[in-house]
Design an enzyme around this catalytic site. Structure first.
Site, PDB file in Angstrom:
ATOM      1  N   LYS A 119       3.765   5.006  18.411  1.00  0.00           N
ATOM      2  CA  LYS A 119       3.826   6.373  17.868  1.00  0.00           C
ATOM      3  C   LYS A 119       4.073   7.391  18.981  1.00  0.00           C
ATOM      4  CE  LYS A 119       0.705   4.970  14.150  1.00  0.00           C
ATOM      5  NZ  LYS A 119      -0.709   4.778  13.816  1.00  0.00           N
TER       6      LYS A 119
ATOM      7  N   THR B 138       0.831  -1.210   0.000  1.00  0.00           N
ATOM      8  CA  THR B 138       0.000   0.000   0.000  1.00  0.00           C
ATOM      9  C   THR B 138       0.867   1.263   0.000  1.00  0.00           C
ATOM     10  OG1 THR B 138      -1.639  -1.238   1.239  1.00  0.00           O
ATOM     11  CG2 THR B 138      -1.891   1.139   1.220  1.00  0.00           C
TER      12      THR B 138
ATOM     13  N   GLY C  89      -3.198   5.133   4.923  1.00  0.00           N
ATOM     14  CA  GLY C  89      -3.613   5.162   3.521  1.00  0.00           C
ATOM     15  C   GLY C  89      -2.421   5.353   2.608  1.00  0.00           C
TER      16      GLY C  89
HETATM   17  N1  HSE Z   1      -3.069   0.816  11.971  1.00  0.00           N
HETATM   18  C1  HSE Z   1      -2.788   2.216  11.928  1.00  0.00           C
HETATM   19  C2  HSE Z   1      -4.047   2.984  12.329  1.00  0.00           C
HETATM   20  C3  HSE Z   1      -2.381   2.643  10.547  1.00  0.00           C
HETATM   21  O1  HSE Z   1      -5.125   2.414  12.457  1.00  0.00           O
HETATM   22  O2  HSE Z   1      -3.936   4.185  12.539  1.00  0.00           O
HETATM   23  C4  HSE Z   1      -1.157   3.454  10.376  1.00  0.00           C
HETATM   24  O3  HSE Z   1      -0.224   3.443  11.375  1.00  0.00           O
END
Ligand code: HSE
Length: 437
Positions: free
Chosen positions: A204, A13, A301
């Site tokens: 994160k 992706t 995305g």
């Molecule tokens: N799995 C993550 C989310 C996507 O749902 O935000 C990107 O880090």
């Protein structure tokens, strides 16, 4: 000037999106970077699947063909997971190549080792796409807000959880049902644990905290609680009291250390961040000079994430010729200036709470509960008692507390649960006002 050469690891992706954006915006990107950014080859798992997208781009199934290619200047790691991503990134660095990665798990877990190796080799490792997809939050914290002492940040940094919470609120649906829908729509992975248990958000948050406070990555010290135990009643009661429930990653500078925590959180519905719905992400940062600032956008995305990957490629290209000591440091602070400020244990965190419990509708029940809270030095902000449903003996009681210390609320909850008049467990959700002051 001759082009800078890029090797892609992964053409899924995000890899596909990166190739598409680089091709579509080639002219503008060259004008910005000062030279052409040329993808020389890509490593993929399945050649047949990748062929249509790759066109005339040479493909290999051996990632080491890319990281060991002497013509490649920048390796872009988009395969995710810890291994072999870690090994490939380390090898690319040892080969003197710059690295761009979208891999939050890898950076949160092995960032310290990776940045030390990159520092020693004089190469750059850029990771904007690892946090909040297309939102340039790393750049904002590391460069735009560099004048500030960051006081706290709070982010909606998992789109899947935010989608689920939004649907629970809008449709009054149960967690399990919305999770199935999220999987059907392709938001949540088949194994959604990282998303719904707060682990992805904690990766994160770990990265953001390092850059905000100038501390090493300490993923293992982050408190992590997901959304899987939330009920639609909690979402509805929060709404009645003027709050929304969001899965927040919070990093806050406290007196004795740094709070680092991911958990469902009530926030006042009037805050902008409370209105970030669906799969969108947002990060609220409070700096001492600038005050509160809010960053909003798509957190996942193909092209939103590619937007961050390509921005890193342009940055690395621009800085490629700069002396390593005069580049923007990986973690915003100079490597020898990282602080050893401790991450606080969860018991020492200070916040307010939403408590929901089931009690028998008898004289003295509320008095017992409020006495326990008073004895633990916890002040009540609001209280609602719901009428018992037809034929039921128990009532739901919802309490909002003022700010207290986590260990005090834990002690109080244990005492409340031990009361004969209280049934089952107390549901506890933390509450943050996220006020400018
Ligand atoms: N799995 C993550 C989310 C996507 O749902 O935000 C990107 O880090």
């Amino acid at each position: 000037m001759k082009p800078i050469n890029v090797g892609l690891l992964g053409l899924g992706t995000v890899g596909g999106g990166t190739l598409t954006v680089l091709r579509r915006n080639a002219e503008e990107i060259t004008r910005r970077a000062g030279r052409e950014i040329r993808v020389l080859r890509a490593a993929v798992r399945n050649l047949d699947k990748a062929k249509a997208l790759a066109g005339d781009l040479p493909l290999t199934t051996n990632s080491f063909d890319v990281v060991d290619d002497p013509d490649i200047d920048i390796v872009v790691e988009l395969i995710g997971g810890l291994e072999p991503a870690r090994e490939l990134v380390m090898q690319a660095i040892n080969n003197g190549k710059h690295v761009v990665t979208a891999n939050k798990h890898l950076v949160a877990k092995h960032g310290n080792e990776i940045f030390a190796a990159a520092q020693a080799k004089g190469v750059m490792v850029a990771f904007e796409a690892a946090v909040a997809g297309g939102i340039p939050i790393i750049k904002a914290l590391r460069e735009g807000l560099t004048a500030n002492r960051i006081e706290w940040l709070a982010g909606i940094i998992n789109g899947t959880s935010n989608f689920i919470l939004t649907e629970m609120r809008d449709k009054g649906a149960a967690f399990g049902d919305v999770l199935k829908e999220a999987q059907r729509l392709g938001y949540a992975e088949a194994d959604p644990t990282f998303d719904i248990e707060g682990i992805d958000a904690a990766h994160k948050l770990t990265i953001l905290s390092a850059i905000a406070f100038g501390i090493p990555m300490q993923f293992d010290r982050a408190y992590t609680e997901g959304i899987s135990k939330l009920t639609r009643e909690d979402v509805q009661y929060a709404e009645e009291l003027g709050y929304r429930i969001k899965l927040l990653g919070i990093a806050r500078r406290a007196e004795n250390g740094i709070e680092l925590r991911v958990h469902p959180t009530l926030i006042p519905e009037r805050r902008l961040i409370a209105n970030v719905d669906g799969a969108m992400n947002a990060v609220l940062v409070k700096g001492d000079a600038v005050g509160p600032t809010l960053y909003y956008g798509a957190g996942a995305g193909a092209e939103p994430t590619a937007s961050a990957v390509v921005a890193d490629l342009v940055d690395v290209t621009r800085l490629h010729t700069a002396d390593p000591h005069h580049r923007v440091p990986h973690l915003a602070f100079q490597p020898d200036q990282l602080a050893d400020t401790p991450i606080l244990p969860m018991d020492e965190v200070r916040t307010a709470y939403y408590l929901r419990l089931r009690a028998f509708d008898r004289p003295g029940v509320l008095a017992d509960i409020t006495r326990i809270l008073a004895d633990s030095n916890i002040s009540i902000d609001a209280m609602v008692q719901k009428e018992p449903a037809e034929g039921e003996e128990q009532v739901s009681i919802i309490l909002l507390t003022h700010i207290t210390v986590e260990k005090n609320i834990n002690a109080a909850i244990a005492k409340i649960e031990a009361l004969d008049t209280v049934a089952g467990k107390v549901m506890r959700i933390r509450l943050e006002e996220l006020a400018a002051r």
